[in-house]
Write a protein that holds these residues in place. Structure first.
Motif, PDB file in Angstrom:
ATOM      1  N   GLY A 178      45.084  42.414  37.273  1.00 50.52           N
ATOM      2  CA  GLY A 178      45.041  42.351  38.732  1.00 50.52           C
ATOM      3  C   GLY A 178      43.678  42.706  39.282  1.00 50.52           C
ATOM      4  N   ALA A 184      45.662  36.436  40.320  1.00 48.77           N
ATOM      5  CA  ALA A 184      45.608  35.551  41.487  1.00 48.77           C
ATOM      6  C   ALA A 184      45.117  34.153  41.124  1.00 48.77           C
ATOM      7  N   THR A 196      44.839  39.246  48.396  1.00 53.81           N
ATOM      8  CA  THR A 196      44.222  40.182  47.469  1.00 53.81           C
ATOM      9  C   THR A 196      42.740  40.346  47.761  1.00 53.81           C
ATOM     10  N   ASN A 198      40.916  41.581  45.280  1.00 54.84           N
ATOM     11  CA  ASN A 198      40.345  41.457  43.934  1.00 54.84           C
ATOM     12  C   ASN A 198      40.050  39.991  43.631  1.00 54.84           C
ATOM     13  N   PRO A 257      51.093  41.006  47.704  1.00 52.87           N
ATOM     14  CA  PRO A 257      49.897  41.834  47.450  1.00 52.87           C
ATOM     15  C   PRO A 257      50.069  42.808  46.283  1.00 52.87           C
ATOM     16  N   LEU A 260      49.880  40.782  42.930  1.00 46.51           N
ATOM     17  CA  LEU A 260      48.533  40.334  42.582  1.00 46.51           C
ATOM     18  C   LEU A 260      47.617  41.495  42.211  1.00 46.51           C
ATOM     19  N   ALA A 261      47.913  42.685  42.724  1.00 48.25           N
ATOM     20  CA  ALA A 261      47.113  43.870  42.395  1.00 48.25           C
ATOM     21  C   ALA A 261      47.427  44.399  40.999  1.00 48.25           C
TER      22      ALA A 261
END
Length: 542
Positions: A178, A184, A196, A198, A257, A260-261
């Motif tokens: 992530g 992502a 995201t 990131n 979120p 995806l993290a």
């Protein structure tokens, strides 16, 4: 700077309290490592001050060397050849442009080869790694390739065997997926920057494409472990796209979120004890409550990748009558009462978390419906194309690993007075492996390119048959390469770990690729049925 030793220098370090060994021209101080050596102290003491390369490679693979090199290496022999710098590939001579042919000039510019990358064993990597021309890749792909390979070489490959035996990958690795922005980038869509912060270090989000996704999956698969790959991208790669594409905005905003993290995990729950490829006949039931605010879910799911760790389950349920028109997709959350999971022990992909799930009167808000009621079958079929492409990529990289491991081993192992690679029968095995890998990979690149150019509906109709056919081709290729590699390694590929460890592990994983996502027999039949149906609509002339 590491120290340079002569062989006589090393020979003087031949006592239990001062123990050096040589492996492939590098010098290692194993004095303090003796207590940790799995074979015991005596094995190390027998080769103290000597070249232990032959003994090392008899029992270990390159991952073991990578794992301990930074900690134990103190220098190299003065006789070890220094690596030659790789010269950049010469630029192709500019062609004389034809009249009014600007597109030719553009194509020529796009197909300039990148510098050689990797081991340069022929067919061990895709051809563009070896300074071949390709219209599909540019400098962003080359940068991503280097980034992911460095991470896999340093943080993944040396530990994969331990993780496989433990049947689990450390949570920090998934979290890094992530943090590095990789999760992502594996959704088959434009990079979702709205969900995201990131992003991938080597590729600007606006330049991310399906070939970056191909490359990311391919390089992760160099780990030579289906369990590892499925752990970090398996459940996510097939469970998350339906949420993104069909979930209501409020649901996606709340859930995505964290996924995806790398803080939350999601999986796809379709297969049941009595319904695998025959998705239209699944029986897990979701009944709407009288007030119309919830579904009550009852049923079971089996062989669900990552289910043991997942917070969310993208679940196929029956909300209507029999057949495909009564199927819906629901996002079921682990903390909803009535959800229970238990780990399944399977032949391969040990660290992937294969799971049996039971739903007992689980109360799911209607807001968790993905798409429309009774119209989930189309979403499932669309998602299958993405899943199958992922399986294809993994199978072909695993096939390359079997090939490259075989070449490396055959170039060292001697039988009947010469190296294995000098026996024509061994070269024939390698040739058959290479021809299947390269043919399959070129078909894959063409399909990825078509997916990138077509809209989702057009791609689903026109490419579904080809993707199904290539899925079968890739799994057959993987099985063939695993078997031939096993024959080349002999007994070393029959015992777990050691020099043939990668081949042994991959051989165990073969069935996990030949059956899930549509078995080979179903795929081959589907490839012709769907292709014939589509081409009839396009005006096929018989």
């Amino acid at each position: 700077m590491s120290k340079v030793f002569t062989a006589s220098d090393v020979a003087s370090h031949n006592k239990p309290d001062d123990l050096y060994i040589i492996v492939d021209g590098d010098v290692y101080d194993c004095t303090k490592f003796q207590d940790d050596h799995p074979g015991g102290k005596k094995i190390l003491q027998r080769v103290a001050g000597k070249d232990a390369s032959k003994q090392f490679w008899k029992y270990h693979n390159a991952g073991v060397l990578k794992k301990y090199q930074a900690k134990l290496q103190v220098g190299s022999l003065d006789t070890k050849p220094k690596p030659k710098p790789v010269e950049p590939a010469p630029a192709a001579a500019a062609p004389v442009p034809a009249k009014a042919a600007p597109s030719t000039a553009v194509a020529q510019e796009e197909s300039e080869p990148s510098e050689p990358f990797g081991s340069l064993i022929p067919f061990a990597d895709p051809s563009w790694y070896q300074a071949h021309h390709s219209p599909y890749y540019n400098e962003t792909h080359a940068a991503l390739r280097a980034e992911v390979r460095a991470w896999v070489d340093e943080e993944i490959e040396p530990f994969v065997t331990e993780w496989d035996e433990a049947k689990e990958v450390p949570e920090k690795i998934y979290k890094q997926m992530g943090e590095r922005g990789y999760l992502a980038g594996l959704l088959g869509i434009d990079y979702p920057t709205q969900y995201t912060k990131n992003t991938v270090a080597s590729v600007p989000p606006e330049k991310w494409d399906l070939f970056h996704e191909l490359l990311l999956t391919d390089e992760l698969s160099r780990s030579a472990s289906g369990g590892f790959v499925w752990n970090v991208i398996g459940g996510f790669g097939i469970g998350c796209p339906p949420l993104v594409k069909f979930g209501k905005k409020e649901l996606v905003d709340r859930v995505l979120p964290g996924i995806l993290a790398g803080d939350k995990r999601i999986c796809l729950a379709i297969t049941e004890p009595d319904a695998g490829s025959d998705v239209a006949n699944l029986t897990c039931e979701a009944k709407l409550t009288e007030d119309g605010k919830h579904f009550i879910v009852n049923g079971e799911k089996k062989w669900i990748t990552n289910g043991i760790w997942s917070d969310y389950f993208t679940t196929a349920v029956r909300t209507g009558g029999p057949g495909m028109n009564g199927v819906s997709l629901l996002l079921i959350e682990r903390d909803m009462p009535g959800v229970s999971t238990r780990r399944m022990d399977c032949q391969g992909v040990w660290s992937s978390g294969t799971t049996y799930i039971t739903f007992e009167d689980v109360k799911v808000p209607v807001e968790n419906l993905l798409g429309k009621k009774n119209q989930g079958f189309r979403a499932i079929m669309t998602n299958f194309n993405h899943e199958r492409i992922g399986i294809i990529i993994q199978c072909l990289r695993f096939s390359r690993v079997c090939f490259s491991e075989s070449v490396s081993y055959a170039s060292k192992r001697r039988t009947f007075g010469k190296k294995l690679i000098e026996h024509p029968v061994i070269r024939l095995k390698l040739a058959h492996m290479a021809r299947q890998i390269e043919a399959s990979y070129n078909w894959l690149e063409n399909i990825i390119y078509q997916c990138q150019k077509m809209g989702e509906t057009e791609a689903m109709l026109k490419l579904g048959g080809a993707i199904a056919g290539l899925k079968a081709q890739a799994t057959v290729t993987f099985e063939f390469c695993a078997r031939e590699a096993s024959q080349i390694f002999g007994g070393l590929s029959y015992s777990r770990g050691g020099q043939g460890g990668k081949v042994e592990r991959l051989y165990r994983d073969v069935r996990a690729y030949a059956i899930p996502g549509g078995s080979e027999e179903i795929m081959l039949d589907l490839s012709i049925r769907q292709s014939m149906r589509v081409h009839k609509a396009l005006g096929m002339k018989l």
